[in-house]
Design an enzyme around this catalytic site. Structure first.
Site, PDB file in Angstrom:
ATOM      1  N   LYS A  53       0.840  -1.208   0.000  1.00 27.97           N
ATOM      2  CA  LYS A  53       0.000   0.000   0.000  1.00 27.97           C
ATOM      3  C   LYS A  53       0.878   1.262   0.000  1.00 27.97           C
ATOM      4  O   LYS A  53       0.589   2.243  -0.690  1.00 27.97           O
ATOM      5  CB  LYS A  53      -0.937  -0.017   1.218  1.00 27.97           C
ATOM      6  N   GLN A  97      -4.287  -1.915   9.635  1.00 26.84           N
ATOM      7  CA  GLN A  97      -4.156  -3.241   9.039  1.00 26.84           C
ATOM      8  C   GLN A  97      -4.693  -4.303   9.999  1.00 26.84           C
ATOM      9  O   GLN A  97      -4.268  -4.380  11.149  1.00 26.84           O
ATOM     10  CB  GLN A  97      -2.672  -3.508   8.704  1.00 26.84           C
ATOM     11  N   ASP A 120     -11.192   2.190   4.315  1.00 28.67           N
ATOM     12  CA  ASP A 120     -11.356   0.730   4.268  1.00 28.67           C
ATOM     13  C   ASP A 120     -12.848   0.350   4.262  1.00 28.67           C
ATOM     14  O   ASP A 120     -13.201  -0.791   3.971  1.00 28.67           O
ATOM     15  CB  ASP A 120     -10.691   0.098   5.508  1.00 28.67           C
TER      16      ASP A 120
END
Ligand code: NDP
Length: 293
Positions: A53, A97, A120
Protein backbone atom coordinates in the site's frame (compact mmCIF):
# COMPACT_ATOMS: atom_id res chain seq x y z
CA UNK A 1 -14.65 -18.44 -25.66
CA UNK A 2 -14.35 -17.79 -21.93
CA UNK A 3 -13.46 -14.23 -21.08
CA UNK A 4 -10.68 -13.83 -18.54
CA UNK A 5 -11.50 -10.91 -16.25
CA UNK A 6 -8.09 -9.32 -15.91
CA UNK A 7 -7.64 -7.58 -12.55
CA UNK A 8 -4.05 -6.72 -13.39
CA UNK A 9 -5.11 -4.77 -16.46
CA UNK A 10 -7.97 -2.96 -14.73
CA UNK A 11 -5.92 -2.10 -11.65
CA UNK A 12 -3.25 -0.60 -13.96
CA UNK A 13 -5.94 1.44 -15.72
CA UNK A 14 -7.20 2.72 -12.36
CA UNK A 15 -3.66 3.60 -11.36
CA UNK A 16 -3.14 5.65 -14.54
CA UNK A 17 -6.50 7.38 -14.10
CA UNK A 18 -5.67 8.22 -10.48
CA UNK A 19 -2.26 9.64 -11.42
CA UNK A 20 -3.98 12.03 -13.82
CA UNK A 21 -6.81 12.95 -11.48
CA UNK A 22 -4.50 13.61 -8.55
CA UNK A 23 -2.29 15.86 -10.70
CA UNK A 24 -5.41 17.91 -11.48
CA UNK A 25 -6.42 17.92 -7.81
CA UNK A 26 -3.00 19.28 -6.86
CA UNK A 27 -3.00 21.92 -9.61
CA UNK A 28 -6.55 23.10 -9.05
CA UNK A 29 -6.94 22.79 -5.29
CA UNK A 30 -3.40 22.28 -3.96
CA UNK A 31 -4.41 18.97 -2.38
CA UNK A 32 -2.24 15.84 -2.25
CA UNK A 33 -4.19 12.76 -1.12
CA UNK A 34 -2.80 11.49 2.20
CA UNK A 35 -3.16 7.99 3.64
CA UNK A 36 -2.19 6.94 7.16
CA UNK A 37 -1.38 3.25 7.59
CA UNK A 38 -1.12 1.63 11.00
CA UNK A 39 0.40 -1.79 11.57
CA UNK A 40 0.59 -3.44 14.99
CA UNK A 41 2.92 -6.41 15.36
CA UNK A 42 4.98 -8.57 13.01
CA UNK A 43 2.45 -10.64 11.05
CA UNK A 44 4.38 -11.28 7.80
CA UNK A 45 1.28 -11.09 5.56
CA UNK A 46 0.18 -7.82 7.20
CA UNK A 47 3.69 -6.37 6.84
CA UNK A 48 3.71 -7.15 3.14
CA UNK A 49 0.18 -5.74 2.62
CA UNK A 50 1.19 -2.47 4.31
CA UNK A 51 4.41 -2.30 2.27
CA UNK A 52 2.46 -2.75 -0.98
CA UNK A 53 0.00 0.00 0.00
CA UNK A 54 2.89 2.32 0.84
CA UNK A 55 4.50 1.56 -2.54
CA UNK A 56 1.24 2.18 -4.41
CA UNK A 57 0.91 5.57 -2.66
CA UNK A 58 4.45 6.49 -3.75
CA UNK A 59 3.72 5.49 -7.35
CA UNK A 60 0.65 7.73 -7.41
CA UNK A 61 2.37 10.65 -5.71
CA UNK A 62 0.08 10.32 -2.66
CA UNK A 63 1.40 11.17 0.78
CA UNK A 64 1.63 8.15 3.06
CA UNK A 65 2.34 7.99 6.77
CA UNK A 66 3.19 4.52 8.00
CA UNK A 67 3.26 3.75 11.69
CA UNK A 68 4.57 0.35 12.75
CA UNK A 69 3.88 -0.38 16.41
CA UNK A 70 5.16 -3.33 18.46
CA UNK A 71 2.89 -6.34 19.07
CA UNK A 72 2.40 -5.48 22.77
CA UNK A 73 1.16 -1.93 22.11
CA UNK A 74 -1.99 -1.17 24.04
CA UNK A 75 -5.34 0.00 22.71
CA UNK A 76 -4.94 3.53 24.12
CA UNK A 77 -1.76 4.09 22.11
CA UNK A 78 -3.44 2.94 18.90
CA UNK A 79 -6.47 5.13 19.61
CA UNK A 80 -4.29 8.16 20.28
CA UNK A 81 -2.68 7.91 16.82
CA UNK A 82 -6.05 7.47 15.13
CA UNK A 83 -7.41 10.50 16.99
CA UNK A 84 -4.48 12.63 15.85
CA UNK A 85 -5.00 11.56 12.20
CA UNK A 86 -8.74 12.19 12.51
CA UNK A 87 -7.96 15.87 13.04
CA UNK A 88 -5.00 16.10 10.62
CA UNK A 89 -6.15 17.88 7.45
CA UNK A 90 -3.30 16.40 5.37
CA UNK A 91 -4.61 12.87 6.07
CA UNK A 92 -7.68 11.90 4.02
CA UNK A 93 -7.73 8.18 4.73
CA UNK A 94 -6.87 6.03 7.74
CA UNK A 95 -6.25 2.32 7.44
CA UNK A 96 -5.56 0.01 10.36
CA UNK A 97 -4.16 -3.24 9.04
CA UNK A 98 -6.21 -6.18 10.31
CA UNK A 99 -6.06 -8.52 12.10
CA UNK A 100 -4.94 -6.72 15.23
CA UNK A 101 -3.32 -8.55 18.17
CA UNK A 102 -5.94 -10.29 20.32
CA UNK A 103 -5.62 -7.90 23.29
CA UNK A 104 -6.81 -4.98 21.14
CA UNK A 105 -10.55 -4.65 20.53
CA UNK A 106 -10.88 -4.45 16.75
CA UNK A 107 -14.42 -3.01 16.84
CA UNK A 108 -13.28 -0.13 19.12
CA UNK A 109 -10.45 0.69 16.76
CA UNK A 110 -12.60 0.59 13.62
CA UNK A 111 -15.23 2.79 15.27
CA UNK A 112 -12.64 5.33 16.38
CA UNK A 113 -11.76 6.14 12.75
CA UNK A 114 -13.66 9.18 11.51
CA UNK A 115 -16.31 7.98 9.01
CA UNK A 116 -15.02 10.79 6.77
CA UNK A 117 -11.62 9.06 6.57
CA UNK A 118 -12.82 5.45 6.66
CA UNK A 119 -11.21 4.43 3.35
CA UNK A 120 -11.36 0.73 4.27
CA UNK A 121 -15.14 1.08 4.60
CA UNK A 122 -15.36 -1.03 7.77
CA UNK A 123 -16.94 1.61 10.05
CA UNK A 124 -20.58 0.77 10.90
CA UNK A 125 -21.60 4.14 9.45
CA UNK A 126 -20.00 3.26 6.09
CA UNK A 127 -21.68 -0.13 6.14
CA UNK A 128 -25.04 1.40 6.98
CA UNK A 129 -24.72 3.86 4.10
CA UNK A 130 -23.88 1.01 1.75
CA UNK A 131 -26.99 -0.93 2.82
CA UNK A 132 -29.27 2.08 2.47
CA UNK A 133 -27.67 2.98 -0.86
CA UNK A 134 -26.19 6.33 0.22
CA UNK A 135 -22.80 7.49 -1.08
CA UNK A 136 -19.94 6.44 1.17
CA UNK A 137 -16.79 4.36 1.42
CA UNK A 138 -17.26 0.84 0.10
CA UNK A 139 -14.86 -1.81 1.45
CA UNK A 140 -12.03 -2.23 -1.04
CA UNK A 141 -12.41 -5.86 -2.11
CA UNK A 142 -16.18 -5.64 -2.80
CA UNK A 143 -15.59 -2.28 -4.50
CA UNK A 144 -12.97 -3.98 -6.67
CA UNK A 145 -15.37 -6.77 -7.59
CA UNK A 146 -18.06 -4.25 -8.54
CA UNK A 147 -15.54 -2.31 -10.62
CA UNK A 148 -14.49 -5.44 -12.54
CA UNK A 149 -18.13 -6.32 -13.23
CA UNK A 150 -18.78 -2.78 -14.42
CA UNK A 151 -15.70 -2.41 -16.63
CA UNK A 152 -16.28 -5.81 -18.24
CA UNK A 153 -19.89 -4.74 -18.89
CA UNK A 154 -21.31 -7.85 -17.26
CA UNK A 155 -25.10 -7.70 -17.20
CA UNK A 156 -26.32 -7.63 -13.58
CA UNK A 157 -29.94 -6.45 -13.83
CA UNK A 158 -32.26 -9.28 -12.82
CA UNK A 159 -29.37 -11.77 -12.71
CA UNK A 160 -29.05 -14.23 -9.86
CA UNK A 161 -25.89 -13.44 -7.91
CA UNK A 162 -24.88 -16.18 -5.48
CA UNK A 163 -22.30 -15.13 -2.89
CA UNK A 164 -20.54 -17.91 -0.99
CA UNK A 165 -19.24 -16.39 2.26
CA UNK A 166 -20.73 -13.85 4.67
CA UNK A 167 -17.68 -12.11 6.15
CA UNK A 168 -17.98 -8.43 7.03
CA UNK A 169 -15.15 -7.55 4.65
CA UNK A 170 -16.26 -9.40 1.52
CA UNK A 171 -19.43 -11.52 1.56
CA UNK A 172 -21.86 -9.19 3.32
CA UNK A 173 -20.82 -5.96 1.57
CA UNK A 174 -20.73 -7.43 -1.95
CA UNK A 175 -24.13 -9.04 -1.42
CA UNK A 176 -25.53 -5.71 -0.25
CA UNK A 177 -24.02 -3.90 -3.23
CA UNK A 178 -25.42 -6.27 -5.81
CA UNK A 179 -29.12 -5.91 -4.92
CA UNK A 180 -29.06 -2.09 -4.89
CA UNK A 181 -31.47 -0.47 -7.31
CA UNK A 182 -28.95 1.13 -9.66
CA UNK A 183 -27.51 0.55 -13.12
CA UNK A 184 -24.45 -1.31 -11.79
CA UNK A 185 -26.40 -3.84 -9.73
CA UNK A 186 -30.15 -4.55 -9.52
CA UNK A 187 -29.48 -8.29 -9.09
CA UNK A 188 -31.29 -11.02 -7.19
CA UNK A 189 -28.92 -12.09 -4.40
CA UNK A 190 -28.46 -15.28 -2.41
CA UNK A 191 -25.85 -15.57 0.36
CA UNK A 192 -24.47 -18.99 1.33
CA UNK A 193 -22.38 -20.06 4.31
CA UNK A 194 -21.48 -23.16 6.30
CA UNK A 195 -25.09 -23.80 7.29
CA UNK A 196 -26.11 -24.32 3.66
CA UNK A 197 -27.28 -27.96 3.66
CA UNK A 198 -26.37 -28.43 -0.01
CA UNK A 199 -24.10 -25.69 -1.33
CA UNK A 200 -24.31 -26.95 -4.90
CA UNK A 201 -28.10 -26.49 -4.93
CA UNK A 202 -27.47 -22.75 -4.67
CA UNK A 203 -24.25 -22.37 -6.68
CA UNK A 204 -25.78 -24.15 -9.67
CA UNK A 205 -28.45 -21.43 -9.88
CA UNK A 206 -25.91 -18.61 -10.13
CA UNK A 207 -25.68 -16.39 -13.17
CA UNK A 208 -22.86 -14.66 -11.32
CA UNK A 209 -21.05 -16.66 -8.63
CA UNK A 210 -18.90 -14.77 -6.13
CA UNK A 211 -16.75 -17.12 -4.06
CA UNK A 212 -15.29 -15.64 -0.86
CA UNK A 213 -14.84 -18.79 1.17
CA UNK A 214 -11.17 -19.34 1.95
CA UNK A 215 -11.30 -23.03 0.97
CA UNK A 216 -8.99 -23.94 -1.95
CA UNK A 217 -10.88 -24.97 -5.09
CA UNK A 218 -14.13 -25.68 -3.24
CA UNK A 219 -16.15 -24.69 -6.34
CA UNK A 220 -15.82 -27.31 -9.10
CA UNK A 221 -17.23 -27.56 -12.62
CA UNK A 222 -20.16 -29.70 -11.43
CA UNK A 223 -21.18 -26.94 -8.98
CA UNK A 224 -21.93 -24.33 -11.66
CA UNK A 225 -24.13 -23.96 -14.70
CA UNK A 226 -23.04 -23.35 -18.28
CA UNK A 227 -22.35 -19.65 -18.99
CA UNK A 228 -21.87 -18.57 -15.38
CA UNK A 229 -19.71 -15.54 -14.56
CA UNK A 230 -17.19 -16.45 -11.85
CA UNK A 231 -15.65 -13.97 -9.44
CA UNK A 232 -13.08 -15.81 -7.33
CA UNK A 233 -12.06 -13.83 -4.25
CA UNK A 234 -10.15 -16.65 -2.53
CA UNK A 235 -6.44 -16.34 -1.86
CA UNK A 236 -5.26 -19.68 -0.53
CA UNK A 237 -1.76 -21.08 -0.16
CA UNK A 238 -1.32 -24.71 -1.09
CA UNK A 239 1.86 -26.78 -0.90
CA UNK A 240 3.68 -27.10 -4.20
CA UNK A 241 7.07 -28.79 -4.18
CA UNK A 242 7.66 -27.75 -7.80
CA UNK A 243 7.56 -24.06 -6.87
CA UNK A 244 10.64 -22.28 -5.53
CA UNK A 245 8.69 -21.02 -2.53
CA UNK A 246 7.26 -24.47 -1.78
CA UNK A 247 3.70 -23.21 -2.21
CA UNK A 248 1.44 -21.52 -4.71
CA UNK A 249 -1.68 -19.38 -4.49
CA UNK A 250 -5.01 -20.75 -5.65
CA UNK A 251 -8.55 -19.42 -5.44
CA UNK A 252 -11.76 -20.86 -4.05
CA UNK A 253 -12.63 -22.02 -7.55
CA UNK A 254 -11.09 -24.89 -9.49
CA UNK A 255 -10.11 -22.57 -12.32
CA UNK A 256 -9.13 -25.14 -14.96
CA UNK A 257 -12.35 -27.15 -14.86
CA UNK A 258 -14.76 -24.27 -14.14
CA UNK A 259 -13.28 -22.14 -16.95
CA UNK A 260 -14.68 -24.63 -19.48
CA UNK A 261 -18.25 -23.84 -18.39
CA UNK A 262 -17.93 -20.15 -17.49
CA UNK A 263 -18.61 -17.26 -19.84
CA UNK A 264 -16.18 -15.12 -17.83
CA UNK A 265 -13.88 -15.81 -14.88
CA UNK A 266 -11.33 -14.05 -12.69
CA UNK A 267 -8.00 -15.83 -12.34
CA UNK A 268 -6.12 -16.24 -9.05
CA UNK A 269 -3.68 -14.61 -8.90
CA UNK A 270 -4.34 -11.74 -11.31
CA UNK A 271 -8.02 -11.18 -10.60
CA UNK A 272 -9.77 -9.62 -7.61
CA UNK A 273 -6.66 -9.52 -5.39
CA UNK A 274 -4.97 -6.75 -7.37
CA UNK A 275 -8.11 -4.62 -7.32
CA UNK A 276 -8.18 -4.25 -3.54
CA UNK A 277 -5.22 -1.87 -3.23
CA UNK A 278 -6.35 0.05 -6.32
CA UNK A 279 -9.75 0.65 -4.71
CA UNK A 280 -8.11 1.75 -1.46
CA UNK A 281 -6.28 4.41 -3.46
CA UNK A 282 -9.49 5.38 -5.24
CA UNK A 283 -11.26 5.76 -1.88
CA UNK A 284 -8.38 7.91 -0.61
CA UNK A 285 -8.56 10.09 -3.71
CA UNK A 286 -12.35 10.42 -3.33
CA UNK A 287 -11.90 11.50 0.27
CA UNK A 288 -9.22 14.07 -0.66
CA UNK A 289 -11.22 15.48 -3.58
CA UNK A 290 -14.43 15.70 -1.55
CA UNK A 291 -16.23 13.21 -3.81
CA UNK A 292 -17.04 11.35 -0.60
CA UNK A 293 -17.31 13.59 2.46
P1 NDP B 1 -13.86 -15.56 6.26
O1 NDP B 1 -13.14 -16.76 6.78
O2 NDP B 1 -14.04 -14.39 7.14
O3 NDP B 1 -15.29 -16.02 5.72
C1 NDP B 1 -15.45 -17.18 4.98
C2 NDP B 1 -16.91 -17.39 4.71
O4 NDP B 1 -17.05 -18.59 3.94
C3 NDP B 1 -17.73 -17.57 5.99
O5 NDP B 1 -18.93 -16.87 5.89
C4 NDP B 1 -17.98 -19.08 6.03
O6 NDP B 1 -19.25 -19.42 6.58
C5 NDP B 1 -18.00 -19.43 4.55
N1 NDP B 1 -17.60 -20.82 4.35
C6 NDP B 1 -16.47 -21.43 4.74
N2 NDP B 1 -16.46 -22.73 4.37
C7 NDP B 1 -17.63 -22.94 3.73
C8 NDP B 1 -18.24 -24.07 3.14
N3 NDP B 1 -17.63 -25.26 3.12
N4 NDP B 1 -19.46 -23.93 2.57
C9 NDP B 1 -20.10 -22.74 2.58
N5 NDP B 1 -19.58 -21.63 3.14
C10 NDP B 1 -18.36 -21.73 3.71
O7 NDP B 1 -13.08 -15.18 4.92
P2 NDP B 1 -12.96 -13.79 4.13
O8 NDP B 1 -14.27 -13.36 3.62
O9 NDP B 1 -12.14 -12.85 4.90
O10 NDP B 1 -12.06 -14.29 2.90
C11 NDP B 1 -12.52 -15.27 2.00
C12 NDP B 1 -11.40 -15.55 1.01
O11 NDP B 1 -11.11 -14.37 0.30
C13 NDP B 1 -10.08 -15.97 1.64
O12 NDP B 1 -9.41 -16.88 0.79
C14 NDP B 1 -9.29 -14.68 1.71
O13 NDP B 1 -7.90 -14.88 1.69
C15 NDP B 1 -9.75 -14.01 0.45
N6 NDP B 1 -9.69 -12.55 0.51
C16 NDP B 1 -9.15 -11.91 -0.56
C17 NDP B 1 -9.07 -10.56 -0.58
C18 NDP B 1 -8.50 -9.91 -1.78
O14 NDP B 1 -8.59 -10.38 -2.87
N7 NDP B 1 -7.90 -8.78 -1.69
C19 NDP B 1 -9.50 -9.73 0.54
C20 NDP B 1 -10.15 -10.50 1.59
C21 NDP B 1 -10.22 -11.85 1.56
P3 NDP B 1 -19.62 -19.13 8.14
O15 NDP B 1 -19.94 -17.68 8.22
O16 NDP B 1 -20.79 -20.00 8.38
O17 NDP B 1 -18.38 -19.52 8.93
Amino acid sequence: MTQIIDGKLISKQIKEELKEKSKILLNEKGITPGLALLLVGDNPASKSYVASKEKFCAELGFKSVVLRLPEDSNEEVVLSYINSWNSDSSIHGILVQLPLPKHINEANIIQSISPKKDVDGFHPESFGRLVIGLPGFIPCTPAGIAELIKRYKIETKGKHVVVVGRSNIVGKPIANLMYQKNADANSIVTICHTAAPDLRYYTKQADILIAAVGVPKIIKAEDVKEGVVIIDVGINRIDDASSEKGYRIVGDVDFDSVKEKASAITPVPGGVGLMTVAMLMLNTYKSASGEIS
